[in-house]
Design an enzyme around this catalytic site. Structure first.
Site, short mmCIF file in Angstrom:
data_model
loop_
_atom_site.label_atom_id
_atom_site.label_comp_id
_atom_site.label_asym_id
_atom_site.label_seq_id
_atom_site.Cartn_x
_atom_site.Cartn_y
_atom_site.Cartn_z
N HIS A 103 0.80 -1.21 0.00
CA HIS A 103 0.00 0.00 0.00
C HIS A 103 0.85 1.27 0.00
O HIS A 103 0.35 2.33 -0.40
CB HIS A 103 -0.95 0.01 1.20
CG HIS A 103 -2.16 -0.84 1.01
ND1 HIS A 103 -2.16 -2.20 1.27
CD2 HIS A 103 -3.40 -0.54 0.55
CE1 HIS A 103 -3.37 -2.68 1.00
NE2 HIS A 103 -4.13 -1.71 0.55
N GLY A 104 2.07 1.19 0.44
CA GLY A 104 2.89 2.40 0.42
C GLY A 104 4.25 2.19 1.05
O GLY A 104 4.42 1.34 1.93
#
Length: 468
Positions: free
Chosen positions: A320-321
């Site tokens: 996700h990041g």
């Protein structure tokens, strides 16, 4: 270009549909492929070449793996080269700065890397090409020899930039042969409009509450304002992402493709395990099939299962990041899933359903704090405020203003996060036949009209998952 834009709704999409259905069957994939490149290049004119290079790279590797299938050493080398190349590109653009920042911090170095913008959708299309290569290597799917068909699989604009993650095996036949009936086209149009309404009418409007709360000085935040804000964000991210997924699936149906459902009302779940079977289903399926099961899945002892789960949830957070808050967010959910697998799920199943609902919603909402706050210390400070630690007031005039202004929208959003509205529409259609269909068509037309009206003067229209 985004789906919730007037350019897409009233220029790009009508032109693409017109060309797709007017031109002969042999050109339909050409139309979709060309439209997909235009769609991506609209906002990423340089990175479209990166996407094309990735497509050619994995198309060639798939062909080579198939050619040398009976020479295991060569096939394995090509397979590993393909995975290394895909992960290398993803790692450079998404995680290079994160890795160097941590090395500089812990080792006292001063290494630099070019500050390049993240290519939109790179996590999604990289996972798609990797799943294709893995399945070809395992001989689960036949190799795709038509580079146009493979290119369309990778670049197809409905699901290119924010999913759902589509496995090649799910649409392999549809890439070469598909038909679109009027009924299917109508279902797709309704699904698209439903997703558009989720995004524009619910996510965008409820998101302004979280924006206002997040902008407040920390010492002015009250317990009520913080809870209202993070609940608003919890609803915003659901309607934002599930709305996009509905639009993607609807567009797919309109062109003859059947993409998997990505959300199944996750906020009605009674456990974290159930929540993650309902939220971002395509990502969970990908990690289960290509990471968890190859590591041993449930076929090994309990403690080894826990290790496998930690690996999966560490990677889920990192996907996700490139930030520690996402890693913590992933491990946070991994911890609760391990607890449920060990003992907690059996207790929840014996308890009243209400207990499971409250437990799940509470854990999920706290989890969204780690997800949204880029700084871990800020996330922890917000959680402390939520639970009354510190010198924060319970409420003030500002928080009461938020409540009086947004309570109707919050109530509507909570209701729409359940199956109730869908069941009402289905009941009306079944009960009143033609009149029910007319009512449903009228309702969706109204949704489109209202969404368009909001977009005309929209100043806040982000897609939260575009950054992943």
């Amino acid at each position: 270009m985004v789906f919730s834009s007037l350019i897409f709704l009233y220029y790009f999409l009508p032109i693409t549909i017109l060309l797709y259905f007017v031109l002969p069957t042999v050109l339909k994939n050409v139309v979709l492929f060309a439209a997909s490149l235009v769609f991506y290049a609209w906002g990423e004119p340089v990175y479209v070449f990166l996407m094309l290079a990735t497509t050619v790279f994995d198309y060639a590797n798939g062909r080579l793996i198939d050619k040398f299938r009976h020479r295991k050493g060569i096939a394995r080398t090509i397979f590993l080269t393909s995975l290394a190349g895909s992960l290398g590109i993803l790692g450079f653009f998404k995680y290079g700065g994160f890795v160097l920042d941590n090395l500089n911090h812990w080792l006292g170095l001063n290494m630099q890397i070019a500050d390049l913008p993240l290519p939109v959708g790179i996590s999604f299309y990289t996972f798609q090409t990797m799943s294709y290569i893995v399945d070809v290597y395992r001989d689960r799917v036949p190799v795709q020899k038509n580079i146009l068909s493979f290119g369309l699989y990778v670049t197809m604009f409905p699901q290119l930039v924010a999913g759902p993650i589509v496995k090649y095996s799910d649409i392999a036949k549809q890439l070469t042969s598909r038909k679109v009936t009027w009924e299917q086209f109508g279902e797709g149009a309704e699904l698209f409009i439903k997703g558009l309404a989720k995004k524009v009418l619910l996510a965008n409007n409820i998101g302004t509450l979280w924006t206002d709360v997040k902008a407040m000085p920390a010492d002015e935040a009250t317990i009520l304002s913080v809870w209202l804000g993070i609940i608003a964000f919890s609803l915003q991210i659901y309607f934002d992402f599930s709305g996009y997924s509905d639009m993607a699936r609807g567009l797919g149906k309109m062109f003859g493709f059947d993409f998997m459902e990505n959300f199944k009302y996750p906020y009605i779940s009674k456990s974290i395990t159930e929540f993650w079977r309902r939220w971002h289903i395509s990502l969970g399926t990908w990690f289960r099939e290509y990471v968890y099961i190859p590591l041993g899945g449930n076929r090994v002892g309990l403690w080894r299962q826990f290790i496998n789960l930690l690996v999966v949830w560490f990677l889920t957070g990192l996907w996700h990041g490139a930030s520690w808050n996402f890693v913590i967010w992933g491990l946070y959910f991994g911890l609760f899933i391990m607890l449920e697998k060990w003992i907690l799920l059996r207790w929840l199943q014996r308890s009243h359903a209400f207990v499971g609902h409250v437990y799940t919603i509470l854990i999920v909402i706290v989890g969204w704090v780690f997800f949204e706050m880029e700084n871990v210390s800020d996330a922890w400070a917000l959680i402390q405020t939520m639970f009354g630690f510190g010198s924060h007031n319970a409420f003030d005039t500002q928080s009461l203003y938020f409540l009086s202004t947004y309570w109707i929208l919050l109530l509507v959003a909570v209701t729409c996060a359940t199956p109730f509205p869908t069941r009402v529409v289905s009941y009306v259609r079944e009960k009143f036949n033609l009149a029910g269909d007319v009512a449903a068509i009228t309702m969706h037309s109204l949704f489109l009209l209202l969404s368009t009206a909001f977009l005309v003067n929209a100043t806040y229209n982000p897609f939260l998952y575009f950054r992943f």
